[in-house]
Design a protein around this motif. Structure first.
Motif, mmCIF file in Angstrom:
data_model
loop_
_atom_site.group_PDB
_atom_site.id
_atom_site.type_symbol
_atom_site.label_atom_id
_atom_site.label_comp_id
_atom_site.label_asym_id
_atom_site.label_seq_id
_atom_site.Cartn_x
_atom_site.Cartn_y
_atom_site.Cartn_z
ATOM 1 N N LYS A 90 116.609 20.469 77.206
ATOM 2 C CA LYS A 90 117.451 20.506 78.306
ATOM 3 C C LYS A 90 117.528 19.176 79.062
ATOM 4 C CE LYS A 90 114.794 24.588 79.593
ATOM 5 N NZ LYS A 90 113.630 25.291 80.156
ATOM 6 N N LYS A 91 117.047 18.168 78.113
ATOM 7 C CA LYS A 91 117.150 16.714 78.608
ATOM 8 C C LYS A 91 118.446 16.092 77.996
ATOM 9 C CE LYS A 91 113.169 16.964 80.583
ATOM 10 N NZ LYS A 91 113.112 17.625 82.055
ATOM 11 N N PRO A 92 118.705 14.993 78.647
ATOM 12 C CA PRO A 92 120.270 14.476 78.045
ATOM 13 C C PRO A 92 119.722 13.609 76.749
ATOM 14 C CG PRO A 92 119.396 13.353 80.107
ATOM 15 C CD PRO A 92 118.717 14.241 80.091
ATOM 16 N N PRO A 93 120.701 13.362 75.943
ATOM 17 C CA PRO A 93 120.664 12.578 74.653
ATOM 18 C C PRO A 93 119.669 11.450 74.615
ATOM 19 C CG PRO A 93 122.768 13.581 74.787
ATOM 20 C CD PRO A 93 122.234 13.762 76.138
ATOM 21 N N GLY A 94 119.990 10.580 75.719
ATOM 22 C CA GLY A 94 119.372 9.534 75.785
ATOM 23 C C GLY A 94 117.869 9.519 76.478
ATOM 24 N N PHE A 95 117.289 10.619 76.791
ATOM 25 C CA PHE A 95 115.962 10.791 77.590
ATOM 26 C C PHE A 95 114.984 10.407 76.641
ATOM 27 C CE2 PHE A 95 112.434 13.451 78.307
ATOM 28 C CZ PHE A 95 112.116 13.067 79.746
ATOM 29 N N TYR A 96 114.072 9.516 77.332
ATOM 30 C CA TYR A 96 112.900 9.158 76.728
ATOM 31 C C TYR A 96 111.825 9.093 77.780
ATOM 32 C CZ TYR A 96 109.129 6.973 73.990
ATOM 33 O OH TYR A 96 107.942 6.641 73.504
#
Length: 110
Positions: free
Chosen positions: A93-99
């Protein structure tokens, strides 16, 4: 005769397709790209798989190198584990760049 820079030039270059994380199915941005040895290098593994940094860290927080070698040497085996399934359901559910920081599993602290 017109100069080349004034003509429409069709480029032959095609950008490579984006890497897709086999764990969560999201596109892997260049700054979040990690290569995971399916069997740890310390145990003779050579084959790697491109993963998100957060997915890679979660695998190593959850499993020891011995467990990765013996029980989880493939992406399919990793996806069969309930803790990884819970993590993947959350991170999808998170955006691709999420960390986000990764904490070691309580099971591994023993």
């Amino acid at each position: 005769m017109p100069r080349k820079r004034n003509q429409d030039v069709t480029s032959w270059y095609e950008a490579p397709p984006p890497d897709v994380c086999p764990l969560c199915g999201r596109i892997v941005p260049a700054e979040q790209r990690d290569e995971h040895h399916l069997v740890p290098k310390s145990r003779g593994g050579r084959k790697t798989q491109v993963l998100h940094r957060i997915c890679h860290r979660q695998i190593h927080a959850q499993f020891s190198e011995a467990e990765l070698e013996q029980s989880y040497p493939t992406v399919e085996a990793l996806l069969a584990h309930p803790a990884i399934q819970t993590f993947v359901a959350w991170v999808k559910k998170k955006p691709p760049g999420f960390y986000d920081g990764t904490r070691r599993s309580n099971r591994r602290r023993e």
